[in-house]
Design a protein around this motif. Structure first.
Motif, PDB file in Angstrom:
ATOM      1  N   THR A  63       0.822  -1.205   0.000  1.00 50.21           N
ATOM      2  CA  THR A  63       0.000   0.000   0.000  1.00 50.21           C
ATOM      3  C   THR A  63       0.859   1.259   0.000  1.00 50.21           C
ATOM      4  OG1 THR A  63      -1.699   1.224   1.219  1.00 50.21           O
ATOM      5  CG2 THR A  63      -0.113  -0.006   2.514  1.00 50.21           C
ATOM      6  N   ARG A  86      -0.199   3.989   1.414  1.00 53.55           N
ATOM      7  CA  ARG A  86      -0.512   4.672   2.675  1.00 53.55           C
ATOM      8  C   ARG A  86       0.540   4.336   3.724  1.00 53.55           C
ATOM      9  NH1 ARG A  86      -4.121   3.318   7.091  1.00 53.55           N
ATOM     10  NH2 ARG A  86      -4.851   5.208   8.150  1.00 53.55           N
ATOM     11  N   THR A 101       1.498   4.460   7.815  1.00 50.17           N
ATOM     12  CA  THR A 101       0.926   4.586   9.163  1.00 50.17           C
ATOM     13  C   THR A 101       2.019   4.404  10.206  1.00 50.17           C
ATOM     14  OG1 THR A 101       0.403   2.215   9.312  1.00 50.17           O
ATOM     15  CG2 THR A 101      -1.294   3.689   8.396  1.00 50.17           C
TER      16      THR A 101
END
Length: 255
Positions: free
Chosen positions: A106, A108, A110
């Protein structure tokens, strides 16, 4: 207005330097950074013909600072060779966090905490800028959680109230105080030893009474912390505590 100069004093050749006129400056000050070189900050209308003599008088400080910056350049090169940080040593609050990077498909990114000792970044960890930004955001939150309550506690202890506190990422200041008695703390204070952080708090709290560095100001500082002088000297050379991956250090000397 900024000018660049290269001067020689007897057999000593000073580094390339820039002159910056600041309407807020009350004294001549020198700043040196890893990337920016030597900057001479002068008050408005200052006689610039005096600068070579000032630099000659500050020769020892310039030479020492160049040596320290060279050490920081080497450290910075080492940091870059190892990529992103694998540890955050938050001396002010006695915490050491290990940092792990888990690359996933991904895009993204985090950040999660584990066992109050580990930070795990997951996602596109190849994007170093994004990883650094996420770590900085975490540091800012940590500073709000730990430094701001500490500042309120010291404020009550020394009986110097302030209006409100904010966390910022100033490049050359550890903290600042406004005319409205608002105090801004640099999140990088997290990396300093506790006695230096407490001194920064007292210094800024004294600015709520004297928004200058007059004799009255330093008298108040001494009244609140009789041991302030060695702490002030140590603070002036404490930028090495901040990891280079955050930003190049800036070292200063006021005339």
């Amino acid at each position: 207005m900024v000018e660049s100069k290269l001067i020689k004093s007897q057999l000593v050749e000073f580094p390339q330097y820039r002159i910056r006129e600041s309407p807020k400056a009350k004294h001549v000050s020198l700043k040196m950074s890893v990337q920016g070189g030597l900057e001479v900050i002068v008050p408005k209308g200052f006689d610039r013909s005096r600068i070579p003599e000032i630099l000659h008088n500050k020769q020892s400080w310039i030479e020492r600072t160049i040596e320290r910056l060279e050490e920081q350049r080497q450290q910075l090169a080492l940091e870059h060779s190892h990529g992103l940080p694998t540890q955050l040593n938050l001396r002010s609050i006695d915490q050491i966090w290990q940092v792990e990077y888990c690359a996933t498909a991904t895009t993204r990114l985090t950040l999660t905490e584990k066992d109050k000792t580990k930070l795990i970044l997951r996602g596109n960890t190849q994007n170093e800028d994004a990883c650094k930004s996420l770590l900085q955001q975490w540091l800012i939150r940590k500073a709000y959680q730990r430094l701001v309550p500490w500042l309120w506690s010291v404020s009550e202890e020394v009986a110097l109230p302030f209006h409100k506190a904010a966390i910022r990422g100033q490049k050359t200041l550890w903290a600042s105080c406004s005319q409205s008695r608002n105090i801004s703390l640099n999140y990088k204070l997290l990396f300093l030893p506790p006695p230096l952080v407490r001194y920064v708090f007292i210094h800024e709290l004294c600015h709520t009474v004297h928004l200058n560095h007059s004799a009255n100001f330093w008298g108040l500082v001494q009244a609140k912390d009789a041991n302030y002088k060695p702490l002030d000297r140590e603070l002036r050379k404490s930028s090495h505590y901040v990891p280079p991956w955050l930003e190049p250090s800036v070292l200063g000397s006021e005339i």
